[in-house]
Design an enzyme around this catalytic site. Structure first.
Site, PDB file in Angstrom:
ATOM      1  N   ARG A  27       0.819  -1.212   0.000  1.00 24.71           N
ATOM      2  CA  ARG A  27       0.000   0.000   0.000  1.00 24.71           C
ATOM      3  C   ARG A  27       0.853   1.262   0.000  1.00 24.71           C
ATOM      4  O   ARG A  27       1.899   1.324   0.645  1.00 24.71           O
ATOM      5  CB  ARG A  27      -0.904  -0.006   1.240  1.00 24.71           C
ATOM      6  CG  ARG A  27      -1.709   1.270   1.430  1.00 24.71           C
ATOM      7  CD  ARG A  27      -2.625   1.182   2.628  1.00 24.71           C
ATOM      8  NE  ARG A  27      -3.761   0.292   2.370  1.00 24.71           N
ATOM      9  CZ  ARG A  27      -4.682  -0.016   3.274  1.00 24.71           C
ATOM     10  NH1 ARG A  27      -4.586   0.448   4.506  1.00 24.71           N
ATOM     11  NH2 ARG A  27      -5.685  -0.804   2.954  1.00 24.71           N
ATOM     12  N   GLU A  48      -4.026  -8.227  -4.244  1.00 26.05           N
ATOM     13  CA  GLU A  48      -5.471  -8.460  -4.316  1.00 26.05           C
ATOM     14  C   GLU A  48      -5.792  -9.912  -4.658  1.00 26.05           C
ATOM     15  O   GLU A  48      -6.740 -10.488  -4.114  1.00 26.05           O
ATOM     16  CB  GLU A  48      -6.112  -7.514  -5.340  1.00 26.05           C
ATOM     17  CG  GLU A  48      -6.160  -6.056  -4.901  1.00 26.05           C
ATOM     18  CD  GLU A  48      -6.992  -5.844  -3.649  1.00 26.05           C
ATOM     19  OE1 GLU A  48      -7.870  -6.678  -3.343  1.00 26.05           O
ATOM     20  OE2 GLU A  48      -6.757  -4.835  -2.959  1.00 26.05           O
ATOM     21  N   THR A  54      -8.305 -15.023   1.961  1.00 28.47           N
ATOM     22  CA  THR A  54      -7.123 -15.197   2.796  1.00 28.47           C
ATOM     23  C   THR A  54      -6.910 -13.946   3.643  1.00 28.47           C
ATOM     24  O   THR A  54      -7.254 -12.844   3.228  1.00 28.47           O
ATOM     25  CB  THR A  54      -5.876 -15.457   1.921  1.00 28.47           C
ATOM     26  OG1 THR A  54      -6.172 -16.448   0.934  1.00 28.47           O
ATOM     27  CG2 THR A  54      -4.708 -15.948   2.757  1.00 28.47           C
ATOM     28  N   TYR A 131     -14.321  -7.997  -9.121  1.00 29.65           N
ATOM     29  CA  TYR A 131     -13.725  -7.411  -7.915  1.00 29.65           C
ATOM     30  C   TYR A 131     -12.293  -6.957  -8.166  1.00 29.65           C
ATOM     31  O   TYR A 131     -11.925  -5.808  -7.880  1.00 29.65           O
ATOM     32  CB  TYR A 131     -13.747  -8.388  -6.734  1.00 29.65           C
ATOM     33  CG  TYR A 131     -12.843  -7.893  -5.625  1.00 29.65           C
ATOM     34  CD1 TYR A 131     -13.251  -6.817  -4.821  1.00 29.65           C
ATOM     35  CD2 TYR A 131     -11.566  -8.412  -5.447  1.00 29.65           C
ATOM     36  CE1 TYR A 131     -12.406  -6.303  -3.856  1.00 29.65           C
ATOM     37  CE2 TYR A 131     -10.717  -7.898  -4.480  1.00 29.65           C
ATOM     38  CZ  TYR A 131     -11.144  -6.838  -3.687  1.00 29.65           C
ATOM     39  OH  TYR A 131     -10.288  -6.312  -2.748  1.00 29.65           O
ATOM     40  N   ASP A 149     -15.532  -5.941  -1.426  1.00 31.06           N
ATOM     41  CA  ASP A 149     -15.166  -7.258  -0.917  1.00 31.06           C
ATOM     42  C   ASP A 149     -16.023  -7.565   0.311  1.00 31.06           C
ATOM     43  O   ASP A 149     -16.995  -6.853   0.586  1.00 31.06           O
ATOM     44  CB  ASP A 149     -13.669  -7.322  -0.589  1.00 31.06           C
ATOM     45  CG  ASP A 149     -13.281  -6.463   0.610  1.00 31.06           C
ATOM     46  OD1 ASP A 149     -14.131  -5.701   1.133  1.00 31.06           O
ATOM     47  OD2 ASP A 149     -12.114  -6.556   1.037  1.00 31.06           O
ATOM     48  N   CYS A 211     -16.410   4.478  14.951  1.00 34.38           N
ATOM     49  CA  CYS A 211     -16.676   4.461  13.517  1.00 34.38           C
ATOM     50  C   CYS A 211     -17.028   5.856  12.990  1.00 34.38           C
ATOM     51  O   CYS A 211     -17.851   6.562  13.600  1.00 34.38           O
ATOM     52  CB  CYS A 211     -17.833   3.494  13.226  1.00 34.38           C
ATOM     53  SG  CYS A 211     -18.245   3.389  11.465  1.00 34.38           S
TER      54      CYS A 211
END
Length: 359
Positions: A27, A48, A54, A131, A149, A211
Site C-alpha cells: 500500500r 489483491e 485469505t 472485484y 469485498d 466508527c
C-alpha cells in the site's frame, strides 16, 4: 441533497483513513500519495489476488516471497509454472496461482509488461473478475471504480440496513458503493472501506463508537449491527472420504507425483492418493495403494475445502526405491520446497511427524 450526503460520507471516511489506515507492504500511505508516490499496479494486483479468501497476516510473507523471486510482472511471466505453484503452496485456493501465472504472461506478451489502466482492460486479462478489476483500477490508477469485498459488504449493509440476504443483495450493495465512491481519491476510499470493515466494523462486537459512520449508520440506530449482512442459510458441507499413501525409502525419500492441471488442486504436488473429489468418495483401503508394499495405517487427517470436508486415511510403507510411471522420489529434507498443498502436508506429517521440521 442526496449527493451532498454521499460526499459527506466519503469525507468522513477519508478523514478517518488518513489517521487510522493500516500500514501494508503493498500500500501507498495517504501521506506518501500526497507527496506524489503512486501505487505499483503489479503490487496491487498481486496482493489483491492473494488476499481473496485469505487474511492479511497470512498473505504478507507470501507477498514478500513473490517480490523477492519475481520483482516485476515480466519476471513472474517468465518463471516456470512449477516454481510459482511451489511458492504459492500453503496459501490455498490454488486456481488463483494458475490464473496468476496466466495473467502475468498475458500482461508481458500482450501489453509489454504494463497493466491496462481501466476496469474493462483489466477484466479482459485471464483470472481477473469484477472485484479484482475494480480494486486494481481504483487503487493503482485512481479510477472511480466501486470496489466491494467482504469487508465492504459488511460496512455498506450496516450503513443502510440492507435486509435482503447475500448473495442476492450484492447488486444493491454495489450500487450504494458506487454512489459513495468519490471522484477524488477513489483508491484511498476503497482501501478505507476495507480497513473500516477489517478493524472497526467487524463481524462480531464492532467498535461502533470509533466508527466515522456512527451518526449515519441505520443498523446502529436499530441497535443490531451484528445482524448485517443478512446471509442465506448455509447448506451443510458434504463429507468425502479417501486414502493417501506415504512411501518412504531407507534413504529418506518420499514418493511424490503431480496432479493434472485442471480441477481441484490442479498442477500441485501430492503423495499418491485415491480419486476423491468434491462429489464422490475415493477408496479408503490399501487395495487402492499405488503399488504392493507393507502398508501400515498411520491414522487419518481432515481438511475442509470451500464446498466439502475431506477425511483421508493415511497409510505409510517402508520400501525400496522403485521406478514409477507418474512420480518421483524426493528427499524428506526437500519437501518444504515442493508445491504441496496443505492437505498433503497434513497427510505427510501424519505419517512422518518431523517431515517439515526445520533442522
Amino acid at each position: 441533497m442526496l449527493q451532498t450526503i454521499h460526499i459527506t460520507h466519503a469525507q468522513k471516511l477519508l478523514t478517518w483513513y488518513d489517521r487510522h489506515h493500516r500500514e501494508l507492504p503493498w500500500r501507498v500511505s495517504p501521506a506518501a500519495a500526497k507527496a506524489g508516490k503512486r501505487a505499483d499496479p503489479y503490487h496491487v494486483w498481486l496482493s489483491e489476488v492473494m488476499l481473496q479468501q485469505t487474511t492479511v497476516q497470512a498473505v504478507k510473507p507470501y507477498f514478500a516471497k513473490f517480490l523477492t523471486l519475481w520483482p516485476k510482472v515480466t519476471d513472474l511471466a517468465a518463471a516456470p509454472v512449477e516454481d510459482v505453484m511451489a511458492a504459492w503452496a500453503g496459501l490455498g485456493y490454488y486456481a488463483r496461482a494458475r490464473n496468476l501465472k496466466k495473467c502475468a504472461e498475458a500482461v508481458a506478451a500482450e501489453h509489454g509488461g504494463v497493466f491496462p489502466d481501466t476496469e474493462e482492460g483489466l477484466r479482459a486479462l485471464p483470472g481477473i473478475g469484477d472485484y479484482t478489476s475494480a480494486a486494481v483500477s481504483a487503487i493503482a490508477f485512481n479510477r472511480q471504480s466501486a470496489v466491494m469485498d467482504g469487508n465492504v459488504e459488511r460496512v455498506i449493509s450496516r450503513l443502510y440496513a440492507i435486509d435482503a440476504p447475500l448473495p442476492g443483495s450484492k447488486p444493491a450493495m454495489k450500487a450504494r458503493v458506487a454512489e459513495l465512491t468519490p471522484t477524488d481519491r477513489p483508491g484511498d476510499f476503497a482501501q478505507a472501506m476495507m480497513d473500516l470493515g477489517a478493524t472497526i466494523c467487524t463481524p462480531k462486537r464492532p467498535a461502533c463508537a470509533l466508527c466515522p459512520f456512527r451518526d449515519d449508520c441505520l443498523a446502529l440506530a436499530e441497535h443490531d449491527p451484528e445482524r448485517f449482512p443478512v446471509k442465506a442459510t448455509k447448506k451443510e458441507k458434504p463429507v468425502r472420504f479417501g486414502a493417501v499413501f506415504v512411501a518412504v525409502t531407507p534413504e529418506g525419500e518420499v514418493l511424490l507425483r503431480r496432479r493434472i492441471d485442471s480441477g481441484l488442486l490442479g498442477g500441485m504436488t501430492e503423495v499418491p492418493t485415491t480419486t476423491w473429489t468434491s462429489r464422490i468418495d475415493g477408496g479408503t483401503t490399501t487395495d487402492h495403494a499405488p503399488f504392493p508394499a507393507a502398508w501400515e495405517a498411520s491414522g487419518s487427517v481432515t481438511h475442509v475445502f470451500t464446498h466439502f470436508e475431506l477425511r483421508l486415511s493415511v497409510f505409510r510403507a517402508k520400501t525400496e526405491r522403485i521406478t514409477t510411471a507418474d512420480g518421483w522420489w524426493e528427499p524428506v529434507a526437500n519437501l518444504e520446497a515442493q508445491a504441496l498443498p496443505t492437505v498433503m502436508k497434513k497427510a505427510i506429517t501424519q505419517a512422518i511427524p518431523l517431515a517439515f521440521e526445520k533442522a
